[in-house]
Every structure is written in structure tokens, then in C-alpha cells.
Design a protein around this motif. Sequence first.
Motif, PDB file in Angstrom:
ATOM      1  N   LEU A 195      -1.318   1.959  -6.060  1.00  0.00           N
ATOM      2  CA  LEU A 195      -0.071   2.728  -6.162  1.00  0.00           C
ATOM      3  C   LEU A 195       1.028   1.948  -6.869  1.00  0.00           C
ATOM      4  O   LEU A 195       1.763   2.491  -7.685  1.00  0.00           O
ATOM      5  CB  LEU A 195       0.436   3.130  -4.777  1.00  0.00           C
ATOM      6  N   PHE A 196       1.128   0.669  -6.536  1.00  0.00           N
ATOM      7  CA  PHE A 196       2.189  -0.156  -7.097  1.00  0.00           C
ATOM      8  C   PHE A 196       1.730  -0.979  -8.298  1.00  0.00           C
ATOM      9  O   PHE A 196       2.556  -1.601  -8.966  1.00  0.00           O
ATOM     10  CB  PHE A 196       2.770  -1.078  -6.020  1.00  0.00           C
ATOM     11  N   GLY A 197       0.438  -0.999  -8.554  1.00  0.00           N
ATOM     12  CA  GLY A 197      -0.089  -1.742  -9.697  1.00  0.00           C
ATOM     13  C   GLY A 197       0.126  -3.240  -9.575  1.00  0.00           C
ATOM     14  O   GLY A 197       0.511  -3.901 -10.538  1.00  0.00           O
ATOM     15  N   VAL A 198      -0.102  -3.762  -8.374  1.00  0.00           N
ATOM     16  CA  VAL A 198       0.125  -5.187  -8.130  1.00  0.00           C
ATOM     17  C   VAL A 198      -1.120  -5.832  -7.530  1.00  0.00           C
ATOM     18  O   VAL A 198      -2.020  -5.148  -7.050  1.00  0.00           O
ATOM     19  CB  VAL A 198       1.331  -5.421  -7.183  1.00  0.00           C
ATOM     20  N   SER A 199      -1.118  -7.147  -7.535  1.00  0.00           N
ATOM     21  CA  SER A 199      -2.227  -7.904  -6.955  1.00  0.00           C
ATOM     22  C   SER A 199      -2.058  -8.019  -5.446  1.00  0.00           C
ATOM     23  O   SER A 199      -0.998  -7.694  -4.889  1.00  0.00           O
ATOM     24  CB  SER A 199      -2.263  -9.312  -7.563  1.00  0.00           C
ATOM     25  N   ASP A 200      -3.085  -8.514  -4.826  1.00  0.00           N
ATOM     26  CA  ASP A 200      -3.086  -8.748  -3.385  1.00  0.00           C
ATOM     27  C   ASP A 200      -1.925  -9.661  -2.987  1.00  0.00           C
ATOM     28  O   ASP A 200      -1.174  -9.353  -2.055  1.00  0.00           O
ATOM     29  CB  ASP A 200      -4.432  -9.379  -3.008  1.00  0.00           C
ATOM     30  N   THR A 201      -1.760 -10.760  -3.700  1.00  0.00           N
ATOM     31  CA  THR A 201      -0.711 -11.726  -3.389  1.00  0.00           C
ATOM     32  C   THR A 201       0.670 -11.104  -3.509  1.00  0.00           C
ATOM     33  O   THR A 201       1.532 -11.278  -2.640  1.00  0.00           O
ATOM     34  CB  THR A 201      -0.817 -12.944  -4.321  1.00  0.00           C
ATOM     35  N   THR A 202       0.902 -10.358  -4.576  1.00  0.00           N
ATOM     36  CA  THR A 202       2.201  -9.714  -4.781  1.00  0.00           C
ATOM     37  C   THR A 202       2.472  -8.690  -3.692  1.00  0.00           C
ATOM     38  O   THR A 202       3.593  -8.593  -3.183  1.00  0.00           O
ATOM     39  CB  THR A 202       2.266  -9.051  -6.173  1.00  0.00           C
ATOM     40  N   THR A 238      -7.428   2.437  -9.829  1.00  0.00           N
ATOM     41  CA  THR A 238      -6.729   3.622 -10.301  1.00  0.00           C
ATOM     42  C   THR A 238      -7.372   4.887  -9.756  1.00  0.00           C
ATOM     43  O   THR A 238      -6.681   5.832  -9.367  1.00  0.00           O
ATOM     44  CB  THR A 238      -6.699   3.661 -11.841  1.00  0.00           C
ATOM     45  N   ARG A 239      -8.686   4.907  -9.689  1.00  0.00           N
ATOM     46  CA  ARG A 239      -9.378   6.079  -9.133  1.00  0.00           C
ATOM     47  C   ARG A 239      -9.018   6.296  -7.673  1.00  0.00           C
ATOM     48  O   ARG A 239      -9.022   7.405  -7.170  1.00  0.00           O
ATOM     49  CB  ARG A 239     -10.887   5.921  -9.288  1.00  0.00           C
ATOM     50  N   LYS A 240      -8.684   5.225  -6.957  1.00  0.00           N
ATOM     51  CA  LYS A 240      -8.343   5.339  -5.544  1.00  0.00           C
ATOM     52  C   LYS A 240      -6.993   6.015  -5.334  1.00  0.00           C
ATOM     53  O   LYS A 240      -6.708   6.486  -4.256  1.00  0.00           O
ATOM     54  CB  LYS A 240      -8.349   3.961  -4.889  1.00  0.00           C
ATOM     55  N   VAL A 241      -6.152   6.079  -6.342  1.00  0.00           N
ATOM     56  CA  VAL A 241      -4.840   6.681  -6.208  1.00  0.00           C
ATOM     57  C   VAL A 241      -4.923   8.199  -6.175  1.00  0.00           C
ATOM     58  O   VAL A 241      -4.118   8.859  -5.546  1.00  0.00           O
ATOM     59  CB  VAL A 241      -3.908   6.224  -7.353  1.00  0.00           C
ATOM     60  N   VAL A 242      -5.914   8.772  -6.811  1.00  0.00           N
ATOM     61  CA  VAL A 242      -6.018  10.223  -6.956  1.00  0.00           C
ATOM     62  C   VAL A 242      -5.875  10.968  -5.631  1.00  0.00           C
ATOM     63  O   VAL A 242      -5.064  11.880  -5.534  1.00  0.00           O
ATOM     64  CB  VAL A 242      -7.322  10.616  -7.684  1.00  0.00           C
ATOM     65  N   GLY A 299       5.844  -7.193   0.838  1.00  0.00           N
ATOM     66  CA  GLY A 299       5.957  -6.763   2.230  1.00  0.00           C
ATOM     67  C   GLY A 299       6.774  -7.743   3.052  1.00  0.00           C
ATOM     68  O   GLY A 299       7.622  -7.353   3.852  1.00  0.00           O
ATOM     69  N   LYS A 300       6.539  -9.018   2.835  1.00  0.00           N
ATOM     70  CA  LYS A 300       7.267 -10.054   3.564  1.00  0.00           C
ATOM     71  C   LYS A 300       8.745 -10.055   3.188  1.00  0.00           C
ATOM     72  O   LYS A 300       9.607 -10.251   4.037  1.00  0.00           O
ATOM     73  CB  LYS A 300       6.642 -11.417   3.263  1.00  0.00           C
ATOM     74  N   GLU A 301       9.041  -9.812   1.902  1.00  0.00           N
ATOM     75  CA  GLU A 301      10.420  -9.820   1.414  1.00  0.00           C
ATOM     76  C   GLU A 301      11.139  -8.492   1.651  1.00  0.00           C
ATOM     77  O   GLU A 301      12.326  -8.384   1.383  1.00  0.00           O
ATOM     78  CB  GLU A 301      10.443 -10.132  -0.085  1.00  0.00           C
ATOM     79  N   GLY A 302      10.423  -7.474   2.108  1.00  0.00           N
ATOM     80  CA  GLY A 302      11.033  -6.172   2.325  1.00  0.00           C
ATOM     81  C   GLY A 302      11.059  -5.308   1.081  1.00  0.00           C
ATOM     82  O   GLY A 302      11.767  -4.306   1.035  1.00  0.00           O
ATOM     83  N   GLY A 303      10.290  -5.675   0.065  1.00  0.00           N
ATOM     84  CA  GLY A 303      10.241  -4.909  -1.179  1.00  0.00           C
ATOM     85  C   GLY A 303       9.487  -3.603  -1.046  1.00  0.00           C
ATOM     86  O   GLY A 303       9.687  -2.678  -1.824  1.00  0.00           O
ATOM     87  N   ILE A 304       8.615  -3.516  -0.061  1.00  0.00           N
ATOM     88  CA  ILE A 304       7.873  -2.289   0.242  1.00  0.00           C
ATOM     89  C   ILE A 304       7.773  -2.191   1.764  1.00  0.00           C
ATOM     90  O   ILE A 304       8.027  -3.170   2.462  1.00  0.00           O
ATOM     91  CB  ILE A 304       6.448  -2.284  -0.382  1.00  0.00           C
ATOM     92  N   PRO A 305       7.403  -1.017   2.284  1.00  0.00           N
ATOM     93  CA  PRO A 305       7.228  -0.928   3.744  1.00  0.00           C
ATOM     94  C   PRO A 305       6.174  -1.925   4.226  1.00  0.00           C
ATOM     95  O   PRO A 305       5.185  -2.186   3.521  1.00  0.00           O
ATOM     96  CB  PRO A 305       6.742   0.504   3.956  1.00  0.00           C
ATOM     97  N   LYS A 306       6.406  -2.489   5.385  1.00  0.00           N
ATOM     98  CA  LYS A 306       5.440  -3.429   5.950  1.00  0.00           C
ATOM     99  C   LYS A 306       4.257  -2.656   6.513  1.00  0.00           C
ATOM    100  O   LYS A 306       4.417  -1.554   7.036  1.00  0.00           O
ATOM    101  CB  LYS A 306       6.091  -4.261   7.046  1.00  0.00           C
TER     102      LYS A 306
END
Length: 75
Positions: free
Chosen positions: A32-39, A9-13, A44-51
Motif C-alpha cells: 500500500l505504501f510502497g516501502v520496505s520492511d525496515t521503513t 502490488t498484486r496483494k493491494v488489489v 510505525g515507531k515514528e507515528g508516520g502510519i498507524p501502529k
Amino acid sequence: MSKATAKLTRKVVPFDQLPDCAWVRKPMVMALFGVSDTTLWRWGKEGGIPKPTLIGPRVSAWRVGDLRKFLGQSS
């Protein structure tokens, strides 16, 4: 909040202070997205966020401008 979550969270500032041409690495994007590495990689693979872009051997990063654009569209 766990120590790991607080650290991410501190890294988002500083994200808001970065220029659009800057690059950010995985921990920043995870925070930023509050997700794990795997997610993150799955999205990214599914196109849910920029690659990410491969910026060196075994080094991936996201352009801040691309992430801002995506976050603006998903609001």
C-alpha cells in the motif's frame, strides 16, 4: 518492475474490497505504501502510519479502517 514488487502490488488489489473491521498483515501494508520492511516499522515507531496491533504471539496486523482513515488524511 521486479518480481517481488509485482507480487506485492498484486496483494493491494483486494484491499478495496475488505471491510473496515478486517485485518491485514505486513506484505499488504508494505505494498500500500510502497516501502520496505525496515521503513514500515520505522514509520510505525515514528507515528508516520498507524501502529500495528499484536493479534497473536509474534503476529502483528493493521486494521483496514485505520489504514483507510490514514490514507484519506494524507491525500
